[in-house]
Design a protein around this motif. Structure first.
Motif, PDB file in Angstrom:
ATOM      1  N   ARG A  95       0.823  -1.216   0.000  1.00  0.00           N
ATOM      2  CA  ARG A  95       0.000   0.000   0.000  1.00  0.00           C
ATOM      3  C   ARG A  95       0.858   1.267   0.000  1.00  0.00           C
ATOM      4  O   ARG A  95       0.370   2.355   0.227  1.00  0.00           O
ATOM      5  CB  ARG A  95      -0.933  -0.013   1.201  1.00  0.00           C
ATOM      6  CG  ARG A  95      -2.060  -1.039   1.061  1.00  0.00           C
ATOM      7  CD  ARG A  95      -2.752  -1.279   2.384  1.00  0.00           C
ATOM      8  NE  ARG A  95      -3.914  -2.131   2.255  1.00  0.00           N
ATOM      9  CZ  ARG A  95      -3.889  -3.458   2.246  1.00  0.00           C
ATOM     10  NH1 ARG A  95      -2.724  -4.092   2.337  1.00  0.00           N
ATOM     11  NH2 ARG A  95      -5.007  -4.156   2.138  1.00  0.00           N
ATOM     12  N   ILE A 101       3.491   2.089   2.028  1.00  0.00           N
ATOM     13  CA  ILE A 101       4.046   2.535   3.305  1.00  0.00           C
ATOM     14  C   ILE A 101       5.358   1.789   3.534  1.00  0.00           C
ATOM     15  O   ILE A 101       5.379   0.567   3.629  1.00  0.00           O
ATOM     16  CB  ILE A 101       3.071   2.281   4.472  1.00  0.00           C
ATOM     17  CG1 ILE A 101       1.752   3.008   4.246  1.00  0.00           C
ATOM     18  CG2 ILE A 101       3.705   2.660   5.802  1.00  0.00           C
ATOM     19  CD1 ILE A 101       1.842   4.521   4.211  1.00  0.00           C
ATOM     20  N   SER A 109       1.505   9.188  11.484  1.00  0.00           N
ATOM     21  CA  SER A 109       1.048   9.947  10.321  1.00  0.00           C
ATOM     22  C   SER A 109      -0.327   9.440   9.884  1.00  0.00           C
ATOM     23  O   SER A 109      -0.666   8.263  10.070  1.00  0.00           O
ATOM     24  CB  SER A 109       2.044   9.820   9.171  1.00  0.00           C
ATOM     25  OG  SER A 109       1.971   8.541   8.586  1.00  0.00           O
ATOM     26  N   PRO A 146      -1.376   8.934   6.790  1.00  0.00           N
ATOM     27  CA  PRO A 146      -1.295   7.842   5.809  1.00  0.00           C
ATOM     28  C   PRO A 146      -1.060   6.470   6.456  1.00  0.00           C
ATOM     29  O   PRO A 146      -1.645   5.473   6.029  1.00  0.00           O
ATOM     30  CB  PRO A 146      -0.121   8.248   4.908  1.00  0.00           C
ATOM     31  CG  PRO A 146      -0.091   9.739   5.003  1.00  0.00           C
ATOM     32  CD  PRO A 146      -0.457  10.037   6.444  1.00  0.00           C
ATOM     33  N   ALA A 176      -4.393   5.462   8.185  1.00  0.00           N
ATOM     34  CA  ALA A 176      -5.383   5.068   7.184  1.00  0.00           C
ATOM     35  C   ALA A 176      -5.041   3.700   6.584  1.00  0.00           C
ATOM     36  O   ALA A 176      -5.936   2.871   6.357  1.00  0.00           O
ATOM     37  CB  ALA A 176      -5.462   6.124   6.087  1.00  0.00           C
ATOM     38  N   THR A 177      -3.757   3.444   6.364  1.00  0.00           N
ATOM     39  CA  THR A 177      -3.331   2.162   5.809  1.00  0.00           C
ATOM     40  C   THR A 177      -3.588   1.031   6.793  1.00  0.00           C
ATOM     41  O   THR A 177      -4.072  -0.036   6.404  1.00  0.00           O
ATOM     42  CB  THR A 177      -1.838   2.217   5.416  1.00  0.00           C
ATOM     43  OG1 THR A 177      -1.677   3.242   4.429  1.00  0.00           O
ATOM     44  CG2 THR A 177      -1.356   0.889   4.865  1.00  0.00           C
TER      45      THR A 177
END
Length: 71
Positions: A33, A35, A54, A56, A59-60
């Motif tokens: 994804r 990361i 963070s 991102p 959310a991941t």
């Protein structure tokens, strides 16, 4: 007076509920994804409550673990 916001960091519990028990099992899901974290960074996320995270990455993790806020 500042309002206190609290939360419970349940990453290890949510991983286990989805059959992931090690950092090594989580890392490929993050990488696919987009990361990129070291194994020690992922270990710290799994083993304790992060002080900073963070959006991102959060959310991941929610996507990987199919985590949703209760309605």
């Amino acid at each position: 007076m500042a309002r206190q916001i609290s939360y419970r960091w349940r990453l290890r519990e949510l991983m286990a509920a989805r059959g992931m028990f090690t950092v090594a099992e989580l890392m490929p899901h993050l990488t696919e994804r987009g990361i990129t974290l070291s194994s020690s960074q992922v270990h710290r996320l799994v083993s304790g409550t992060p002080e900073r995270l963070s959006l991102p990455v959060l959310a991941t993790l929610c996507d990987i673990l199919d985590a949703r806020l209760p309605t």
